[in-house]
Motif scaffolding. Structure first.
Motif, mmCIF file in Angstrom:
data_model
loop_
_atom_site.group_PDB
_atom_site.id
_atom_site.type_symbol
_atom_site.label_atom_id
_atom_site.label_comp_id
_atom_site.label_asym_id
_atom_site.label_seq_id
_atom_site.Cartn_x
_atom_site.Cartn_y
_atom_site.Cartn_z
ATOM 1 N N GLU A 1 0.851 -1.186 0.000
ATOM 2 C CA GLU A 1 0.000 0.000 0.000
ATOM 3 C C GLU A 1 0.890 1.241 0.000
ATOM 4 O O GLU A 1 2.027 1.203 0.481
ATOM 5 C CB GLU A 1 -0.880 0.038 1.248
ATOM 6 N N PRO A 2 0.382 2.388 -0.477
ATOM 7 C CA PRO A 2 1.191 3.608 -0.497
ATOM 8 C C PRO A 2 1.171 4.360 0.829
ATOM 9 O O PRO A 2 0.203 4.315 1.581
ATOM 10 C CB PRO A 2 0.551 4.430 -1.618
ATOM 11 N N LEU A 3 2.263 5.073 1.073
ATOM 12 C CA LEU A 3 2.458 5.853 2.284
ATOM 13 C C LEU A 3 3.198 7.131 1.914
ATOM 14 O O LEU A 3 4.150 7.095 1.121
ATOM 15 C CB LEU A 3 3.300 5.042 3.283
ATOM 16 N N LEU A 4 2.767 8.264 2.461
ATOM 17 C CA LEU A 4 3.479 9.527 2.284
ATOM 18 C C LEU A 4 4.306 9.801 3.534
ATOM 19 O O LEU A 4 3.776 9.841 4.651
ATOM 20 C CB LEU A 4 2.499 10.676 2.041
ATOM 21 N N TRP A 5 5.585 9.986 3.353
ATOM 22 C CA TRP A 5 6.517 10.228 4.465
ATOM 23 C C TRP A 5 7.211 11.562 4.240
ATOM 24 O O TRP A 5 7.906 11.740 3.238
ATOM 25 C CB TRP A 5 7.528 9.087 4.518
ATOM 26 N N ASP A 6 7.003 12.508 5.152
ATOM 27 C CA ASP A 6 7.701 13.785 5.087
ATOM 28 C C ASP A 6 9.071 13.583 5.708
ATOM 29 O O ASP A 6 9.205 13.432 6.937
ATOM 30 C CB ASP A 6 6.930 14.880 5.831
ATOM 31 N N THR A 7 10.093 13.569 4.902
ATOM 32 C CA THR A 7 11.433 13.242 5.383
ATOM 33 C C THR A 7 12.043 14.358 6.219
ATOM 34 O O THR A 7 13.051 14.138 6.899
ATOM 35 C CB THR A 7 12.359 12.933 4.194
ATOM 36 N N ALA A 8 11.432 15.551 6.200
ATOM 37 C CA ALA A 8 11.921 16.657 7.030
ATOM 38 C C ALA A 8 11.317 16.618 8.427
ATOM 39 O O ALA A 8 12.012 16.824 9.427
ATOM 40 C CB ALA A 8 11.619 17.989 6.360
ATOM 41 N N THR A 9 10.028 16.351 8.526
ATOM 42 C CA THR A 9 9.339 16.370 9.826
ATOM 43 C C THR A 9 9.166 14.986 10.423
ATOM 44 O O THR A 9 8.889 14.854 11.619
ATOM 45 C CB THR A 9 7.955 17.011 9.679
ATOM 46 N N GLY A 10 9.286 13.945 9.603
ATOM 47 C CA GLY A 10 9.056 12.591 10.071
ATOM 48 C C GLY A 10 7.600 12.162 10.021
ATOM 49 O O GLY A 10 7.278 11.003 10.312
ATOM 50 N N GLU A 11 6.694 13.063 9.655
ATOM 51 C CA GLU A 11 5.267 12.733 9.606
ATOM 52 C C GLU A 11 5.004 11.665 8.552
ATOM 53 O O GLU A 11 5.504 11.728 7.429
ATOM 54 C CB GLU A 11 4.449 13.974 9.295
ATOM 55 N N GLN A 12 4.176 10.679 8.912
ATOM 56 C CA GLN A 12 3.767 9.631 7.994
ATOM 57 C C GLN A 12 2.266 9.701 7.780
ATOM 58 O O GLN A 12 1.506 9.741 8.749
ATOM 59 C CB GLN A 12 4.144 8.251 8.539
ATOM 60 N N ARG A 13 1.852 9.704 6.528
ATOM 61 C CA ARG A 13 0.432 9.715 6.203
ATOM 62 C C ARG A 13 0.083 8.403 5.518
ATOM 63 O O ARG A 13 0.437 8.177 4.354
ATOM 64 C CB ARG A 13 0.080 10.902 5.308
ATOM 65 N N ASP A 14 -0.581 7.553 6.236
ATOM 66 C CA ASP A 14 -1.038 6.278 5.705
ATOM 67 C C ASP A 14 -2.304 6.530 4.895
ATOM 68 O O ASP A 14 -3.317 6.953 5.431
ATOM 69 C CB ASP A 14 -1.324 5.326 6.856
ATOM 70 N N LEU A 15 -2.247 6.282 3.613
ATOM 71 C CA LEU A 15 -3.372 6.636 2.740
ATOM 72 C C LEU A 15 -4.544 5.667 2.880
ATOM 73 O O LEU A 15 -5.674 6.028 2.557
ATOM 74 C CB LEU A 15 -2.898 6.688 1.285
ATOM 75 N N ALA A 16 -4.284 4.449 3.335
ATOM 76 C CA ALA A 16 -5.353 3.482 3.610
ATOM 77 C C ALA A 16 -6.398 3.423 2.497
ATOM 78 O O ALA A 16 -7.588 3.602 2.709
ATOM 79 C CB ALA A 16 -6.031 3.828 4.943
ATOM 80 N N ILE A 17 -5.930 3.206 1.294
ATOM 81 C CA ILE A 17 -6.830 3.118 0.143
ATOM 82 C C ILE A 17 -7.597 1.795 0.205
ATOM 83 O O ILE A 17 -7.007 0.720 0.250
ATOM 84 C CB ILE A 17 -6.035 3.246 -1.166
ATOM 85 N N ASP A 18 -8.908 1.890 0.222
ATOM 86 C CA ASP A 18 -9.762 0.731 0.480
ATOM 87 C C ASP A 18 -10.034 -0.039 -0.810
ATOM 88 O O ASP A 18 -11.107 0.021 -1.400
ATOM 89 C CB ASP A 18 -11.075 1.187 1.124
ATOM 90 N N LEU A 19 -9.028 -0.796 -1.244
ATOM 91 C CA LEU A 19 -9.151 -1.673 -2.396
ATOM 92 C C LEU A 19 -8.523 -3.007 -2.029
ATOM 93 O O LEU A 19 -7.493 -3.038 -1.345
ATOM 94 C CB LEU A 19 -8.432 -1.090 -3.623
ATOM 95 N N PRO A 20 -9.098 -4.130 -2.461
ATOM 96 C CA PRO A 20 -8.482 -5.425 -2.164
ATOM 97 C C PRO A 20 -7.231 -5.637 -3.018
ATOM 98 O O PRO A 20 -7.077 -5.044 -4.090
ATOM 99 C CB PRO A 20 -9.580 -6.421 -2.537
ATOM 100 N N GLY A 21 -6.331 -6.465 -2.544
ATOM 101 C CA GLY A 21 -5.140 -6.741 -3.318
ATOM 102 C C GLY A 21 -4.070 -5.700 -3.108
ATOM 103 O O GLY A 21 -4.146 -4.840 -2.225
ATOM 104 N N ASP A 22 -3.004 -5.757 -3.925
ATOM 105 C CA ASP A 22 -1.877 -4.844 -3.803
ATOM 106 C C ASP A 22 -2.178 -3.504 -4.464
ATOM 107 O O ASP A 22 -2.856 -3.437 -5.495
ATOM 108 C CB ASP A 22 -0.637 -5.455 -4.447
ATOM 109 N N VAL A 23 -1.645 -2.435 -3.863
ATOM 110 C CA VAL A 23 -1.863 -1.085 -4.360
ATOM 111 C C VAL A 23 -0.517 -0.370 -4.449
ATOM 112 O O VAL A 23 0.228 -0.319 -3.467
ATOM 113 C CB VAL A 23 -2.813 -0.289 -3.441
ATOM 114 N N SER A 24 -0.202 0.165 -5.616
ATOM 115 C CA SER A 24 0.982 0.990 -5.801
ATOM 116 C C SER A 24 0.526 2.364 -6.297
ATOM 117 O O SER A 24 -0.675 2.580 -6.526
ATOM 118 C CB SER A 24 1.941 0.346 -6.802
ATOM 119 N N ALA A 25 1.457 3.299 -6.442
ATOM 120 C CA ALA A 25 1.047 4.643 -6.853
ATOM 121 C C ALA A 25 2.248 5.421 -7.381
ATOM 122 O O ALA A 25 3.403 5.083 -7.105
ATOM 123 C CB ALA A 25 0.414 5.394 -5.677
ATOM 124 N N GLU A 26 1.963 6.447 -8.152
ATOM 125 C CA GLU A 26 2.974 7.427 -8.532
ATOM 126 C C GLU A 26 2.331 8.807 -8.597
ATOM 127 O O GLU A 26 1.116 8.943 -8.691
ATOM 128 C CB GLU A 26 3.631 7.075 -9.867
#
Length: 615
Positions: A252-277
């Motif tokens: 699943e995709p995750l947004l990580w702010d490398t400056a602040t350390g904040e992680q945003r779990d996108l929790a996309i509600d789809l079955p199976g594997d999820v990638s993104a760009e």
């Protein structure tokens, strides 16, 4: 060789008809291989009208530059064994391509002006190596990833105008270049310093190698969770890094702010594997969703968290990219329909010249209860056929891969010859959750064959497969499973066809490229010296004297993944006891990028199977 004046056609739209191209002169299965194909075009980040794609228009897979403003297409590379590994600089001025020797994957990066000219070494002073990634910055800064048996993994930084590259990272375990940030001030590195080559951690560093941030889901190697770099935000000053994680048992995709350390779990509600760009303006993500051997696309709005489906036909989207105008281009196919590069704006974006590949038959989905859970298999049979039929179990490579509802000329060739084809997404395959993919450890080969056996029993019991005419076939890891299956299940297979296989696991380990040694240590739990009993239990050579079925083996003499010496060891044992076998060696690496060579190999397999099944 210089590609400014290639010996073949320089424009894939300029082809000459030959007798083999004329209707009725060649069978459909050969036409599928010969039909010109194109990959999804990559476009330069700051010059989106400039694109790079791969095509087999000349009969060998090579790189082509495409200027969308003028419509001109130009062949960039021209090498006897083909070229597929290349990229564009962000400004679109340079085409970078990896130059190895006859498919051995050991080489250096070259570059050539987009509109043509002489090739030159892209990074003078760096010795040949296996590639471990490449990132090119907007200011001309380049980071090159390398892997060698002597040095392990190293990353090297090259500043514009610098006389030589500077080493900024080194480790014995596998590592590679993830991505450079938009302004080139941050570099993401995927590494496995914890020793688990299947589950990477991510480190962000400055261009000089100074650490900035670290994200490691493996928790010291005790927890089998991996991360994968998907890319920095395409916006100046934005320090967010898009990652893929496995914290809920799937990708699943995750947004990580490398400056602040904040992680945003996108929790996309789809079955199976999820990638993104990223979309080019950074406002959204193009989500690639894979589930039960099919693929589709969605748009995720970062501000609102909303998810909107991108309209694509049923089948498999094997690759996709969002364009600056908001449209999406994608490479689509199904088992029955050949691939095409399409756009959400409508129509085909890029079409190879020449005759379109003939259609094949669709796949049927089969679910079989197995020792480790439900197994998904894809079945094709000749139109109107009922059975029992001679049946080919076509085993995919990887093992971290999966068969899908996508066009494949190899299975279609068997169907044309009256065979049913069964493809099994055994434990170890991707697309069915982390536990399914990671199930192989310490009993590799034997676990996959248990799943194949369960599907084979279904195929016979259902009336699809003739139990006396079962063919086990595969390439790479599939070739390895073929030889292992012939030795551990000798009573059930009538013929075995193994392409570029692992045949003698201990010798293969010592001869293969360094990154694969690390993967084998992860899969086995150590090296051959540390866990010899596991290597012995999982090696086809251990069971070679039990093989009853006629065996056909094809191998590339320059293969760094499944080296030739260990195959020769296996063949010598077959020959010593007079076992029926044939071996075909060809001058390339882990498979061939030359169309006629690939057709020759399939023809030899078809003829070998027919000859021995008729007895």
């Amino acid at each position: 060789m210089t590609t400014s004046e290639p010996t073949g056609p320089t424009d894939p739209t300029a082809t000459t008809a030959t007798p083999a191209d004329l209707p009725g002169t060649v069978p459909d299965w050969e036409k599928r291989f010969r039909a010109p194909r194109v990959s999804l075009p990559e476009w330069a980040e700051d010059a989106p009208a400039r694109s790079l794609f791969v095509s087999n228009a000349t009969g060998t897979y090579e790189l082509y530059a495409w200027d969308r403003e003028t419509g001109r297409q130009r062949q960039v590379t021209d090498r006897p064994n083909g070229t597929t590994d290349g990229t564009l600089s962000p400004d679109g001025e340079q085409v970078w391509w990896f130059s190895d020797t006859d498919g051995d994957e050991f080489g250096v990066w070259m570059r050539q002006p987009f509109h043509g000219g002489a090739d030159e070494p892209a990074v003078p002073g760096l010795a040949p190596s296996y590639s471990a990634g490449l990132a090119i910055g907007r200011d001309g800064t380049v980071v090159v990833g390398r892997s060698t048996d002597e040095d392990g993994s190293t990353l090297h930084l090259v500043r514009p105008g610098a006389a030589e590259a500077v080493e900024i990272y080194r480790h014995r375990e596998s590592a590679g270049v993830g991505d450079l940030s938009y302004d080139g001030t941050l570099l993401a590195v995927e590494h496995t310093e914890h020793g688990d080559a299947m589950h990477a951690a991510v480190r962000v560093v400055r261009p000089d190698g100074a650490p900035v941030a670290e994200l490691d889901d493996t928790e010291g190697g005790t927890k089998e969770l991996g991360l994968s770099v998907l890319g920095f935000a395409p916006v100046a000053g934005d320090t967010r890094l898009l990652l893929a994680h496995q914290r809920r048992g799937r990708w699943e995709p995750l947004l990580w702010d490398t400056a602040t350390g904040e992680q945003r779990d996108l929790a996309i509600d789809l079955p199976g594997d999820v990638s993104a760009e990223w979309y080019p303006d950074g406002s959204g993500l193009l989500v690639a969703h894979g589930f039960e051997a099919r693929g589709e696309l969605w748009r995720y709005d970062i501000a609102t968290g909303s998810l909107e489906k991108v309209d694509t036909p049923p089948g498999t989207v094997s690759s996709a990219t969002p364009r600056p105008d908001g449209t999406v281009e994608y490479l689509w196919s199904s088992a029955a329909v050949p691939p095409a590069v399409r756009s959400t704006a409508g129509g085909v974006v890029l079409e190879a010249p020449g005759t379109r590949a003939p259609d094949s038959v669709p796949v049927e989905d089969v679910w079989v209860e197995g020792p480790g859970g439900r197994i998904h298999a894809l079945v094709q049979r000749p139109a109107g056929a009922t059975g029992p039929l001679p049946t080919v179990f076509e085993v995919h490579g990887g093992p971290t891969w999966h068969d899908s509802d996508a066009f494949a000329a190899g299975p279609a060739a068997w169907v044309d010859h009256g065979y049913a084809v069964v493809r099994v997404n055994y434990r170890g395959s991707t697309g069915y959750g982390r536990e399914w993919t990671d199930a192989l450890k310490h009993r590799i080969g034997l676990i996959e064959l248990e799943d194949i056996a369960a599907v084979r029993e279904w195929a016979v019991a259902s009336g699809l497969a003739d139990p006396d005419r079962l063919v086990l076939s595969g390439g790479s890891w599939g070739g390895y499973l073929t030889l292992l299956g012939l030795g551990t299940q000798p009573e059930v297979w009538a013929v075995g066809l193994a392409a570029v296989p692992v045949a003698d696991y201990v010798t293969a380990y010592h001869d293969e490229m360094e990154a694969l040694k690390a993967l084998d240590r992860t899969l086995m739990g150590g090296s051959p010296e540390e866990v010899p009993e596991r290597f012995e239990a999982s090696s086809p050579l251990t069971y070679v004297d039990a093989v009853r079925a006629p065996v056909y083996i094809s191998a590339g003499v320059n293969d760094p993944r499944c080296p030739i010496r260990q195959i020769d060891n296996y063949v010598e044992r077959l020959a010593a006891r007079g076992a029926v076998h044939e071996v075909y060696r060809y001058d390339a690496g882990h498979g061939s990028l030359v169309v006629e060579e690939r057709i020759k190999q399939v023809r030899l397999e078809l003829e070998f199977a027919a000859r021995h099944l008729e007895r």
